[in-house]
Design a protein around this motif. Structure first.
Motif, PDB file in Angstrom:
ATOM      1  N   GLU A   1      32.599  33.786  45.580  1.00 25.49           N
ATOM      2  CA  GLU A   1      32.743  32.928  46.467  1.00 25.49           C
ATOM      3  C   GLU A   1      33.254  31.166  45.988  1.00 25.49           C
ATOM      4  N   LYS A   2      33.016  31.353  44.693  1.00 20.66           N
ATOM      5  CA  LYS A   2      33.555  29.944  44.313  1.00 20.66           C
ATOM      6  C   LYS A   2      34.904  30.153  43.961  1.00 20.66           C
ATOM      7  N   GLY A   3      35.533  31.452  44.126  1.00 16.84           N
ATOM      8  CA  GLY A   3      37.278  31.347  43.799  1.00 16.84           C
ATOM      9  C   GLY A   3      37.353  31.823  42.485  1.00 16.84           C
ATOM     10  N   CYS A   4      36.454  32.198  41.689  1.00 16.31           N
ATOM     11  CA  CYS A   4      36.754  32.575  40.121  1.00 16.31           C
ATOM     12  C   CYS A   4      37.676  34.003  40.313  1.00 16.31           C
ATOM     13  N   PHE A   5      37.366  34.823  41.265  1.00 15.92           N
ATOM     14  CA  PHE A   5      38.183  35.909  41.284  1.00 15.92           C
ATOM     15  C   PHE A   5      38.100  36.651  42.733  1.00 15.92           C
ATOM     16  N   ILE A   6      38.700  37.675  42.884  1.00 17.37           N
ATOM     17  CA  ILE A   6      38.601  38.453  44.296  1.00 17.37           C
ATOM     18  C   ILE A   6      38.050  39.664  43.692  1.00 17.37           C
ATOM     19  N   MET A   7      36.878  40.264  44.615  1.00 11.14           N
ATOM     20  CA  MET A   7      36.494  41.427  44.317  1.00 11.14           C
ATOM     21  C   MET A   7      36.981  42.306  45.457  1.00 11.14           C
ATOM     22  N   PRO A   8      36.592  43.926  44.998  1.00 13.96           N
ATOM     23  CA  PRO A   8      37.261  44.675  46.076  1.00 13.96           C
ATOM     24  C   PRO A   8      37.111  44.785  47.518  1.00 13.96           C
TER      25      PRO A   8
ATOM     26  N   TYR B   1      43.990  53.682  46.658  1.00 15.64           N
ATOM     27  CA  TYR B   1      43.585  52.982  45.367  1.00 15.64           C
ATOM     28  C   TYR B   1      42.321  52.938  45.361  1.00 15.64           C
ATOM     29  N   ALA B   2      41.322  52.886  44.136  1.00 16.53           N
ATOM     30  CA  ALA B   2      40.085  52.946  43.832  1.00 16.53           C
ATOM     31  C   ALA B   2      39.312  53.760  44.925  1.00 16.53           C
ATOM     32  N   GLY B   3      39.737  54.703  45.409  1.00 11.69           N
ATOM     33  CA  GLY B   3      39.155  55.625  46.303  1.00 11.69           C
ATOM     34  C   GLY B   3      38.966  54.922  47.743  1.00 11.69           C
ATOM     35  N   VAL B   4      39.701  53.755  47.900  1.00 15.05           N
ATOM     36  CA  VAL B   4      39.614  53.234  49.299  1.00 15.05           C
ATOM     37  C   VAL B   4      40.734  53.320  50.400  1.00 15.05           C
ATOM     38  N   ALA B   5      40.596  53.867  51.360  1.00 16.94           N
ATOM     39  CA  ALA B   5      41.761  54.182  52.292  1.00 16.94           C
ATOM     40  C   ALA B   5      42.726  53.329  52.431  1.00 16.94           C
ATOM     41  N   CYS B   6      44.004  53.890  52.259  1.00 12.35           N
ATOM     42  CA  CYS B   6      44.977  53.253  53.151  1.00 12.35           C
ATOM     43  C   CYS B   6      44.784  53.487  54.702  1.00 12.35           C
TER      44      CYS B   6
ATOM     45  N   MET C   1      49.382  45.404  49.420  1.00 13.66           N
ATOM     46  CA  MET C   1      48.636  44.411  50.436  1.00 13.66           C
ATOM     47  C   MET C   1      48.352  43.172  49.494  1.00 13.66           C
ATOM     48  N   ASP C   2      48.179  42.047  50.360  1.00 12.66           N
ATOM     49  CA  ASP C   2      47.779  40.909  49.697  1.00 12.66           C
ATOM     50  C   ASP C   2      46.269  41.334  49.291  1.00 12.66           C
ATOM     51  N   SER C   3      45.251  41.783  50.171  1.00  9.88           N
ATOM     52  CA  SER C   3      43.987  41.698  50.113  1.00  9.88           C
ATOM     53  C   SER C   3      43.510  42.880  49.138  1.00  9.88           C
ATOM     54  N   ASN C   4      44.197  44.129  49.006  1.00 10.74           N
ATOM     55  CA  ASN C   4      43.718  45.125  48.186  1.00 10.74           C
ATOM     56  C   ASN C   4      45.139  45.929  47.736  1.00 10.74           C
ATOM     57  N   PRO C   5      45.118  46.524  46.474  1.00 10.06           N
ATOM     58  CA  PRO C   5      46.153  47.221  46.092  1.00 10.06           C
ATOM     59  C   PRO C   5      46.922  48.378  46.797  1.00 10.06           C
ATOM     60  N   ASN C   6      46.213  48.686  47.910  1.00  9.66           N
ATOM     61  CA  ASN C   6      46.937  49.799  48.695  1.00  9.66           C
ATOM     62  C   ASN C   6      48.162  49.337  49.216  1.00  9.66           C
TER      63      ASN C   6
ATOM     64  N   PHE D   1      35.106  49.542  39.854  1.00 11.61           N
ATOM     65  CA  PHE D   1      34.855  48.195  40.248  1.00 11.61           C
ATOM     66  C   PHE D   1      35.884  47.373  39.533  1.00 11.61           C
ATOM     67  N   TYR D   2      36.811  46.778  40.609  1.00 13.09           N
ATOM     68  CA  TYR D   2      37.702  45.795  39.906  1.00 13.09           C
ATOM     69  C   TYR D   2      37.729  44.450  40.246  1.00 13.09           C
ATOM     70  N   LEU D   3      38.085  43.440  39.457  1.00 14.14           N
ATOM     71  CA  LEU D   3      38.262  41.973  39.883  1.00 14.14           C
ATOM     72  C   LEU D   3      39.757  41.670  39.784  1.00 14.14           C
ATOM     73  N   VAL D   4      40.263  40.638  40.748  1.00 10.91           N
ATOM     74  CA  VAL D   4      41.554  40.315  40.504  1.00 10.91           C
ATOM     75  C   VAL D   4      41.537  38.833  40.467  1.00 10.91           C
ATOM     76  N   PHE D   5      41.964  38.539  39.197  1.00 14.93           N
ATOM     77  CA  PHE D   5      41.838  36.894  38.655  1.00 14.93           C
ATOM     78  C   PHE D   5      42.900  36.265  39.211  1.00 14.93           C
ATOM     79  N   PRO D   6      42.845  34.914  39.333  1.00 13.73           N
ATOM     80  CA  PRO D   6      43.930  33.999  39.939  1.00 13.73           C
ATOM     81  C   PRO D   6      45.292  34.063  38.826  1.00 13.73           C
TER      82      PRO D   6
END
Ligand SMILES: Cc1ncc(COP(=O)(O)O)c(C=O)c1O
Length: 358
Positions: free
Chosen positions: A256-263, A112-117, A85-90, A276-281
């Protein structure tokens, strides 16, 4: 472990194996659980149970560990990779239907990361097309989808107790069976293709070779280690959640400043604080943060490499682009998160990341 050694039973399927299996069956409501020597083994058992014919297709996310696909490839399947997905790796449940052909037999969602599909969507599609669902719940112990434990929703599931997971036994795994029709065969496959389990239950008066299988069961030493972990599960989970929440709180202003996306934890999912992962631009932004943490003695690591581009499978892939899988390959980083980590380390790690944006 001392007890397992002093009791004198070190081979598999003894007291501690049974205790662990009962724990999962009773706490989460599986029809049957069997401990295995790894999640990879549990996935291999699932693949055997799916009774694939050569050329049958299995839908697997490209952004996952090798074993999710490999277990089915070993049974002759063709892997049809799905994008994340765009919003998380599931895997994106809305895009599964377009991948189904008359040869499709199985869908393998990875939490992924224990978060349900989105399991309701996946099960609805599977039921409509008469497909099996194998949940790769390697990271998903004690996590839920709309109140239902992960691993209990699909027909079969696989968990990992590798030392990188929440609950560990060094190496280790478990197959969860939710559909009664697979129970007997799973027990046979687990015990080298023999009906030893029926012999122990007194159903047959001798046991022998009745099917395919392997030695999938762990020794009592591993099971005893796992049992000690399960006895302390609440304490382990609480500590991990405190660390996870601290990361979230301290890094939120930068996100919130757009540096990265959190889970992202969707409304239908819980967080078992596996990762705990971060997704960078960009790849460059990620590399910079990994290097800054390394300079200060902290190891932050990236994760999977898109399997549709792997050396082993790229020539067998059908050529579709999977841009989100590639984005997570290049831009996702995992921050240190383990039971012994101190809160002061989390604060320090977040300060190092923040320094990068001054
Ligand atoms: C999603 C996923 N599936 C399967 C596995 C394999 O687990 P194991 O090392 O227990 O075989 C892993 C390993 O980390 C994983 O992340």
């Amino acid at each position: 472990m001392y007890q397992a050694v002093s009791d004198g039973t070190l081979c598999g399927n003894g007291k501690f194996t049974k205790l662990c299996q009962k724990f999962f069956e009773e706490k989460y409501g599986f029809k049957k659980c069997l401990l295995t020597t790894s999640c990879t083994d549990a996935l291999e058992m699932c693949a055997i149970l799916c009774e694939l014919q050569p050329g049958d297709e299995v839908i697997v996310p490209s952004y996952t560990f090798v074993s999710t696909a490999l277990a089915f490839v070993r049974e002759g399947a063709k892997i049809v990779f799905a994008d994340s997905m765009d919003s998380n790796p599931n895997l994106d449940a809305d895009k599964i239907e377009a991948l189904i052909t008359p040869k499709t037999k199985v869908i393998v969602p990875v939490h992924y990361a224990g978060v349900a599909c989105d399991m309701d969507k996946i099960m609805e599609i599977a039921n409509r097309h008469n497909l099996l669902v194998v949940e790769d719940a390697a990271q998903a112990i004690d996590s839920y989808y709309k109140g239902r434990p992960l691993g209990t929703i699909g027909h079969l599931s696989a968990f990992s107790f590798h030392e990188t997971k929440n609950i560990i036994s060094g190496e280790g795994g478990l197959i969860g069976i939710n559909d009664e029709r697979f129970v007997r065969r799973a027990e046979i496959i687990w015990e080298k293709g023999t009906n030893r389990a029926e012999f122990y239950r007194g159903v047959v008066n001798k046991y022998g070779w009745v099917d395919t299988g392997s030695s999938f069961l762990p020794s009592e030493v591993i099971s005893a280690f796992l049992w000690a972990q399960l006895e302390n599960m609440d304490e382990i989970q609480n500590k991990r959640k405190e660390l996870w929440n601290k990361y979230y709180e301290l890094l939120k202003p930068l996100a919130e400043k757009g540096c990265f996306i959190m889970p992202e934890i969707p409304d239908y999912a819980t967080n078992n604080a596996h990762m705990f992962y971060l997704v960078f631009p960009s790849y460059e932004a990620r590399t910079k943060v990994i290097a800054a943490l390394k300079e200060n003695g902290y190891q932050a690591v990236f994760h999977y490499l898109s399997l549709h581009k792997s050396e082993y499978y790229k020539n067998k892939h059908d050529g579709r682009e999977l841009p989100n899988s590639d984005r997570y390959t290049d831009c996702l980083v995992r921050l240190p998160l383990f039971y012994d980590l101190e809160m002061s380390d989390v604060e320090r790690i977040c300060a190092i990341i923040a320094d990068n944006y001054k």
